[in-house]
Design a protein around this motif. Structure first.
Motif, mmCIF file in Angstrom:
data_model
loop_
_atom_site.group_PDB
_atom_site.id
_atom_site.type_symbol
_atom_site.label_atom_id
_atom_site.label_comp_id
_atom_site.label_asym_id
_atom_site.label_seq_id
_atom_site.Cartn_x
_atom_site.Cartn_y
_atom_site.Cartn_z
ATOM 1 N N SER B 324 -2.434 -2.731 7.667
ATOM 2 C CA SER B 324 -3.370 -1.605 7.770
ATOM 3 C C SER B 324 -2.663 -0.286 7.474
ATOM 4 N N ASP B 325 -1.402 -0.175 7.879
ATOM 5 C CA ASP B 325 -0.648 1.057 7.587
ATOM 6 C C ASP B 325 -0.477 1.246 6.081
ATOM 7 N N TYR B 327 -2.421 0.048 3.739
ATOM 8 C CA TYR B 327 -3.731 0.409 3.179
ATOM 9 C C TYR B 327 -4.016 1.894 3.388
ATOM 10 N N ASN B 328 -3.784 2.359 4.605
ATOM 11 C CA ASN B 328 -4.079 3.771 4.883
ATOM 12 C C ASN B 328 -3.166 4.715 4.107
ATOM 13 N N ALA B 329 -1.918 4.275 3.888
ATOM 14 C CA ALA B 329 -1.019 5.082 3.049
ATOM 15 C C ALA B 329 -1.578 5.180 1.627
ATOM 16 N N SER B 330 -2.149 4.099 1.133
ATOM 17 C CA SER B 330 -2.704 4.135 -0.236
ATOM 18 C C SER B 330 -3.919 5.058 -0.312
ATOM 19 N N LEU B 331 -4.719 5.067 0.744
ATOM 20 C CA LEU B 331 -5.867 5.990 0.769
ATOM 21 C C LEU B 331 -5.396 7.434 0.696
ATOM 22 N N LYS B 332 -4.321 7.713 1.442
ATOM 23 C CA LYS B 332 -3.798 9.081 1.456
ATOM 24 C C LYS B 332 -3.253 9.458 0.079
ATOM 25 N N ARG B 352 -13.051 -1.795 0.802
ATOM 26 C CA ARG B 352 -12.137 -1.240 1.792
ATOM 27 C C ARG B 352 -10.870 -2.078 1.945
ATOM 28 N N ASN B 370 -7.859 -2.099 6.871
ATOM 29 C CA ASN B 370 -7.968 -1.861 8.304
ATOM 30 C C ASN B 370 -8.442 -3.136 8.982
ATOM 31 N N ASP B 373 -3.754 -5.807 11.371
ATOM 32 C CA ASP B 373 -2.596 -5.116 11.942
ATOM 33 C C ASP B 373 -1.373 -6.000 12.008
#
Lengths: 424, 424
Positions: B324-325, B327-332, B352, B370, B373
């Motif tokens: 999930s981290d 994935y969220n880094a890629s969104l940023k 997503r 997301n 984890d």
């Protein structure tokens, strides 16, 4: 480049609204006859058949009233393709509330409605959720835990409802038959000694794909798969497989244990060409037998027996005839030819049918088998495949697809490939 | 021609017994950890993974003791391929009695055993029967009707158990990557203005098929299908689809509403080549972007952003990192490039996730998303696919498959095709 992200439905031919209206009408009549209050359809092929779109979601069809397609994704494309009311699914976990709101009279009666679903395909995990949503829509979530689930298996009803094909559907099956015939005709000159089964089927597949084969062959049976059929030469065609057909083929390995293998074609062995393709969603299924050189007398006789059986069966495939009677007649014919042990597989691996419905899937109803006592009706489309398996030697046989006609006349063949033993 | 009907297992390479032993040991440990008494595995891909054969039947694995594969068909082939105990299923309706006899201690305790199953795939109709057989084996057929079914969903456990691939499995994914690269290399010269997406993918498919592609791409998701991927040019790549990926493609019609269409390649439009194949049961999944002529500055920039994101993500894909981290880094990163609205689809059709596990199926775990984890572990194989959708214009992006390595080193790429914008 217009800068719009709208899907333009004019990019391809849609399913006519009149087709969908007929199908929904037929389904609703069946629901009433079977005393079901509604069906909840979840499988992509069935959703396509009854809405005109294959976008993901759930189709709710009450026995009386307006069906609704609840779409998860893509709502935009679904709205353009479907000819019934189409709305976003919204929150899946609140689908029970949605159903109660949209079908209030159904869920507010004294007894919970009885709702069918395609439990032959629907995964159990999703079924358990949907059953609880249905109970929730009625206002009693405890129904399933009390053995009172009102979401029951309607897959036989749904299969029956798709047995008779419209002229529009039959035309599409014929398109598939034509694409296969063209591809076969251009590939047969390459069927030569030393070529592998894999290499040759790759050519046939290239041919049907360029002609519009959608790249998958759909079938209903759990754990069953069909690439585009099988090409089996000599002993490789006769080996036992899991596949629910008379001759599955050796396959490429434990992960693909049916259809073609790396075996090379050899002289004087039977080569079974059991092939299909899928155009506009509709499949064709046909088999021809080929040989490079000459078959043994025993195999030639067996091939003639297959010819004789299919001619006799054609006479029997008339409106009103019972599927099981036709199957049993074929068993008797095979026995008369002294080939009972070789018919439709060998020994423990014999399958117990002679033919099967085709349409959007390759394993449709009716089946020419015991247990299918339904009479043939005009518009039913069946692939009939008398085959004889000789362990260690090979398989010979024929498979044609037919549409049943009205008034006692013989069925019309949809297969386009000339029926003959192909001597190469 | 020997006259035998035995399947000769030496016709192709079997799955090593040591592989199966490791997999069963791993599964039994997980069952004990999760306090499950056993699992009943029904899906063909899982049966292959844990036995070495894909013949039809049911695999029962107790947390302690010897697993048994109960085979419906073909028992002969299953016995030669499987490296665990393999016996005929016998009467399906008496499967409860069979289980009680073979696993007496499990079913004769004070409480009924808790048994997991692959309810993400198992059709509900069969699930209902199996749940009643399990209750019958315990001696109380009424359990399911009292909301006390002891056959519960173990699909998350079964998916987790297949996440880490062995060296033997990774070698097979690399074989698939090699077959795809070779086919792509020989097909790219034919990717020309005026050729249809369908015609060109047919060439690629011919290439991978001759190299051993088994003819199907397996995936778990209900109602999801993949022919061999998609080739989408210009606006056809950017249209919304039901397919659970960032770019599904226009497709050939309502019955094949994803992947290739009849659109012809044009100059100066992005052409997304998202392709796979399946060798020895293992899939590869990769994407390259091509253009005949030149991309607009906006699309060139977007492609460079995809390159930047995949380089950064490679640095993050180390042992112990959370999916999930990443994935969220890629969104940023996508947001930093000013492309948040275009990342992984557009608008309401954005998916997503950034990447997904591959192996025997194309939609394996873990997922870079997301809700996932779990930490990355050495041996996990993921396809990572940063893509940008421009409605009405097209899609650009990259997809590479990687295996996670040990000790904080970056992942090893399994994709063989050079990573570049292919300017034709």
């Amino acid at each position: 480049m217009t800068g719009t992200n709208e899907f333009a439905a004019d990019q391809y031919e849609l399913i006519p609204a009149a087709e969908i209206a007929n199908r929904i009408g037929n389904l609703q009549k069946r629901l009433a006859d079977d005393k079901l209050d509604a069906v909840l359809i979840t499988h992509n092929v069935s959703i396509l058949y009854w809405t005109g779109t294959m976008q993901t979601g759930y189709l709710f069809v009450p026995a009386e009233g307006e069906p609704i397609l609840y779409v998860r994704r893509s709502i935009e494309r679904a709205k353009q393709e479907a000819s019934i009311r189409t709305i976003p699914l919204g929150s899946f976990s609140r689908f029970g509330e949605t159903l109660r709101k949209d079908y209030t009279s159904l869920f507010e009666g004294d007894t919970p409605p009885l709702i069918g679903a395609d439990l032959d395909a629907l995964p159990a995990a999703t079924y358990l959720k949907l059953a609880s949503f249905v109970a929730e829509a009625y206002g009693d979530k405890t129904l399933p835990d009390r053995g009172l689930s009102r979401l029951i298996d309607a897959s036989p009803l749904l299969r029956r409802a798709r047995m008779v094909k419209s002229a529009w559907e039959i035309e599409r099956i014929e398109r598939a038959a034509q694409a296969l015939e063209e591809s076969l005709a251009e590939s047969l000159p390459e069927l030569k000694e030393g070529v592998t089964e894999l290499e040759w089927i790759a050519r046939v597949e290239y041919g049907v794909r360029r002609r519009g084969h959608i790249g998958v062959m759909r079938l209903r049976g759990y754990n069953q798969e069909v690439p585009t059929g099988m090409v089996g030469s000599g002993t490789a065609a006769a080996e036992p497989t899991y596949f629910d057909g008379p001759a599955g083929g050796r396959g490429l390995g434990p992960a693909a244990p049916q259809s073609v293998s790396m075996k090379r074609f050899a002289r004087n062995e039977p080569i079974l060409l059991d092939l299909g393709c899928c155009i506009d969603g509709y499949v064709i299924d046909q088999t021809r037998t080929a040989v490079i050189g000459e078959l043994s007398d025993e195999l030639k006789e067996a091939y003639k027996s297959a010819e004789h059986i299919i001619r006799e069966v054609e006479k029997l495939m008339v409106e009103g005839a019972r599927c099981s009677d036709i199957y049993n007649a074929s068993l008797k014919l095979a026995a008369d030819h002294g080939l009972a042990d070789h018919f439709m597989g060998f020994g423990a691996d014999q399958v117990r049918f002679l033919g099967h419905g085709i349409g959007l899937e390759i394993d449709e109803w009716p089946v020419l088998a015991n247990g299918f006592d339904m009479p043939l009706e005009p518009g039913m489309v069946l692939a009939v495949e008398p085959k004889f398996t000789f362990p260690g030697v090979g398989v010979v046989g024929i498979e044609n697809s037919y549409v049943i006609t009205a008034g006692g006349t013989p069925p019309r063949a949809l297969t386009r490939t000339k029926e003959q033993l192909f001597v190469l």
